[in-house]
Design a protein around this motif. Structure first.
Motif, PDB file in Angstrom:
ATOM      1  N   PRO A  36      44.846  30.727  39.188  1.00 55.77           N
ATOM      2  CA  PRO A  36      44.394  30.325  40.529  1.00 55.77           C
ATOM      3  C   PRO A  36      44.664  31.439  41.544  1.00 55.77           C
ATOM      4  CG  PRO A  36      45.612  28.532  39.492  1.00 55.77           C
ATOM      5  CD  PRO A  36      45.776  29.746  38.605  1.00 55.77           C
ATOM      6  N   GLY A  37      43.655  31.731  42.361  1.00 59.39           N
ATOM      7  CA  GLY A  37      43.789  32.737  43.405  1.00 59.39           C
ATOM      8  C   GLY A  37      43.590  34.172  42.941  1.00 59.39           C
ATOM      9  N   CYS A  38      43.291  34.395  41.664  1.00 59.54           N
ATOM     10  CA  CYS A  38      43.175  35.762  41.130  1.00 59.54           C
ATOM     11  C   CYS A  38      41.746  36.202  40.822  1.00 59.54           C
ATOM     12  CB  CYS A  38      44.022  35.888  39.863  1.00 59.54           C
ATOM     13  SG  CYS A  38      45.791  35.802  40.172  1.00 59.54           S
ATOM     14  N   GLU A  39      40.764  35.336  41.046  1.00 61.83           N
ATOM     15  CA  GLU A  39      39.388  35.665  40.669  1.00 61.83           C
ATOM     16  C   GLU A  39      38.851  36.906  41.381  1.00 61.83           C
ATOM     17  OE1 GLU A  39      36.613  32.254  39.604  1.00 61.83           O
ATOM     18  OE2 GLU A  39      38.125  31.287  40.880  1.00 61.83           O
ATOM     19  N   ASP A  40      39.060  37.014  42.685  1.00 64.64           N
ATOM     20  CA  ASP A  40      38.538  38.176  43.418  1.00 64.64           C
ATOM     21  C   ASP A  40      39.145  39.475  42.901  1.00 64.64           C
ATOM     22  OD1 ASP A  40      36.918  36.533  44.941  1.00 64.64           O
ATOM     23  OD2 ASP A  40      38.284  36.497  46.661  1.00 64.64           O
ATOM     24  N   SER A  41      40.432  39.476  42.627  1.00 64.41           N
ATOM     25  CA  SER A  41      41.089  40.672  42.092  1.00 64.41           C
ATOM     26  C   SER A  41      40.564  40.998  40.703  1.00 64.41           C
ATOM     27  CB  SER A  41      42.600  40.471  42.033  1.00 64.41           C
ATOM     28  OG  SER A  41      43.114  40.271  43.334  1.00 64.41           O
ATOM     29  N   PHE A  42      40.400  39.984  39.874  1.00 66.13           N
ATOM     30  CA  PHE A  42      39.857  40.168  38.528  1.00 66.13           C
ATOM     31  C   PHE A  42      38.470  40.798  38.588  1.00 66.13           C
ATOM     32  CE2 PHE A  42      37.070  38.301  35.257  1.00 66.13           C
ATOM     33  CZ  PHE A  42      37.609  38.882  34.130  1.00 66.13           C
ATOM     34  N   ILE A  43      37.601  40.242  39.421  1.00 66.88           N
ATOM     35  CA  ILE A  43      36.233  40.756  39.534  1.00 66.88           C
ATOM     36  C   ILE A  43      36.238  42.184  40.079  1.00 66.88           C
ATOM     37  CG2 ILE A  43      34.027  40.461  40.753  1.00 66.88           C
ATOM     38  CD1 ILE A  43      34.552  37.383  40.438  1.00 66.88           C
ATOM     39  N   ALA A  44      37.080  42.471  41.049  1.00 62.45           N
ATOM     40  CA  ALA A  44      37.151  43.829  41.611  1.00 62.45           C
ATOM     41  C   ALA A  44      37.508  44.855  40.541  1.00 62.45           C
ATOM     42  CB  ALA A  44      38.161  43.879  42.757  1.00 62.45           C
ATOM     43  N   GLU A  47      34.583  45.294  38.007  1.00 57.21           N
ATOM     44  CA  GLU A  47      33.461  46.066  38.562  1.00 57.21           C
ATOM     45  C   GLU A  47      33.689  47.569  38.435  1.00 57.21           C
ATOM     46  OE1 GLU A  47      33.054  44.395  42.498  1.00 57.21           O
ATOM     47  OE2 GLU A  47      31.517  43.001  41.799  1.00 57.21           O
ATOM     48  N   GLN A  48      34.922  47.995  38.235  1.00 60.39           N
ATOM     49  CA  GLN A  48      35.233  49.416  38.088  1.00 60.39           C
ATOM     50  C   GLN A  48      35.027  49.912  36.650  1.00 60.39           C
ATOM     51  OE1 GLN A  48      35.899  51.211  40.867  1.00 60.39           O
ATOM     52  NE2 GLN A  48      35.488  49.250  41.854  1.00 60.39           N
ATOM     53  N   TRP A  49      34.841  48.990  35.716  1.00 56.01           N
ATOM     54  CA  TRP A  49      34.657  49.331  34.300  1.00 56.01           C
ATOM     55  C   TRP A  49      33.485  50.288  34.124  1.00 56.01           C
ATOM     56  CZ3 TRP A  49      36.706  48.966  29.550  1.00 56.01           C
ATOM     57  CH2 TRP A  49      35.871  49.032  28.443  1.00 56.01           C
ATOM     58  N   VAL A  50      33.677  51.295  33.306  1.00 54.77           N
ATOM     59  CA  VAL A  50      32.619  52.231  32.934  1.00 54.77           C
ATOM     60  C   VAL A  50      32.340  52.009  31.451  1.00 54.77           C
ATOM     61  CG1 VAL A  50      31.996  54.659  32.704  1.00 54.77           C
ATOM     62  CG2 VAL A  50      33.345  53.903  34.673  1.00 54.77           C
ATOM     63  N   ASN A  51      31.093  51.733  31.114  1.00 51.49           N
ATOM     64  CA  ASN A  51      30.751  51.473  29.717  1.00 51.49           C
ATOM     65  C   ASN A  51      31.101  52.678  28.850  1.00 51.49           C
ATOM     66  OD1 ASN A  51      29.675  49.132  30.711  1.00 51.49           O
ATOM     67  ND2 ASN A  51      27.580  49.544  30.088  1.00 51.49           N
ATOM     68  N   ALA A  93      44.786  46.184  32.566  1.00 52.79           N
ATOM     69  CA  ALA A  93      44.595  46.272  34.017  1.00 52.79           C
ATOM     70  C   ALA A  93      44.341  44.902  34.653  1.00 52.79           C
ATOM     71  CB  ALA A  93      43.444  47.228  34.336  1.00 52.79           C
ATOM     72  N   VAL A  94      43.844  43.936  33.867  1.00 52.44           N
ATOM     73  CA  VAL A  94      43.538  42.608  34.410  1.00 52.44           C
ATOM     74  C   VAL A  94      44.449  41.509  33.856  1.00 52.44           C
ATOM     75  CG1 VAL A  94      41.111  43.163  34.888  1.00 52.44           C
ATOM     76  CG2 VAL A  94      41.724  42.113  32.693  1.00 52.44           C
ATOM     77  N   ARG A  95      45.312  41.852  32.930  1.00 51.59           N
ATOM     78  CA  ARG A  95      46.143  40.856  32.240  1.00 51.59           C
ATOM     79  C   ARG A  95      46.909  39.954  33.201  1.00 51.59           C
ATOM     80  NH1 ARG A  95      47.563  40.689  27.044  1.00 51.59           N
ATOM     81  NH2 ARG A  95      46.955  42.847  26.684  1.00 51.59           N
ATOM     82  N   ASP A  96      47.464  40.506  34.281  1.00 50.37           N
ATOM     83  CA  ASP A  96      48.251  39.699  35.224  1.00 50.37           C
ATOM     84  C   ASP A  96      47.407  38.679  35.978  1.00 50.37           C
ATOM     85  OD1 ASP A  96      50.574  40.988  34.483  1.00 50.37           O
ATOM     86  OD2 ASP A  96      50.544  42.377  36.176  1.00 50.37           O
TER      87      ASP A  96
END
Length: 120
Positions: A36-44, A47-51, A93-96
């Motif tokens: 809860p409350g982490c969706e915006d950080s997760f998406i941010a 979005e930085q991922w480079v294929n 980078a997104v685990r937390d």
């Protein structure tokens, strides 16, 4: 799968632009749930991922309340295996931001396999 032409499997027929489109031969899928409350950080961060090399496309879909599903389309299983260190780095980078799905799975539910059908 033989289409009656000499084109290798995985190559789609030319479209009106007469370009050939290479179809993915392998895909991976990962299901996650944000805290809860982490969706915006997760998406941010996502979005930085480079294929990485061999990944044609990457998609994140919101599949429910705080739930997401990733689909990666790959040239081959070998390219996916070679990119695993980068994918683990991204997960770290997104685990937390992620909630444990179960004690068996941890924070991700990953699957992968060869493409068996494709509809362009």
């Amino acid at each position: 799968m033989h289409s009656g032409t000499d084109k290798p499997a995985g190559i789609c027929q030319p479209h009106s632009s007469q370009r050939l489109y290479v179809a993915a031969r392998f895909l991976n899928n990962v299901r996650v749930r944000c805290k809860p409350g982490c969706e915006d950080s997760f998406i941010a961060v996502t979005e930085q991922w480079v294929n990485p090399d061999g990944m044609f496309d990457a998609y994140w879909a919101k599949t429910g309340q705080r739930s997401y599903c990733f689909v990666g389309l790959w040239e081959s299983e070998e390219k996916l295996v070679a990119a695993r260190p980068l994918m683990i780095e991204h997960l770290n980078a997104v685990r937390d931001f992620l909630e444990e799905l179960s004690t068996d799975l941890g924070v991700t539910d990953p699957v992968s396999g060869p493409v068996v059908t494709h509809k362009p």
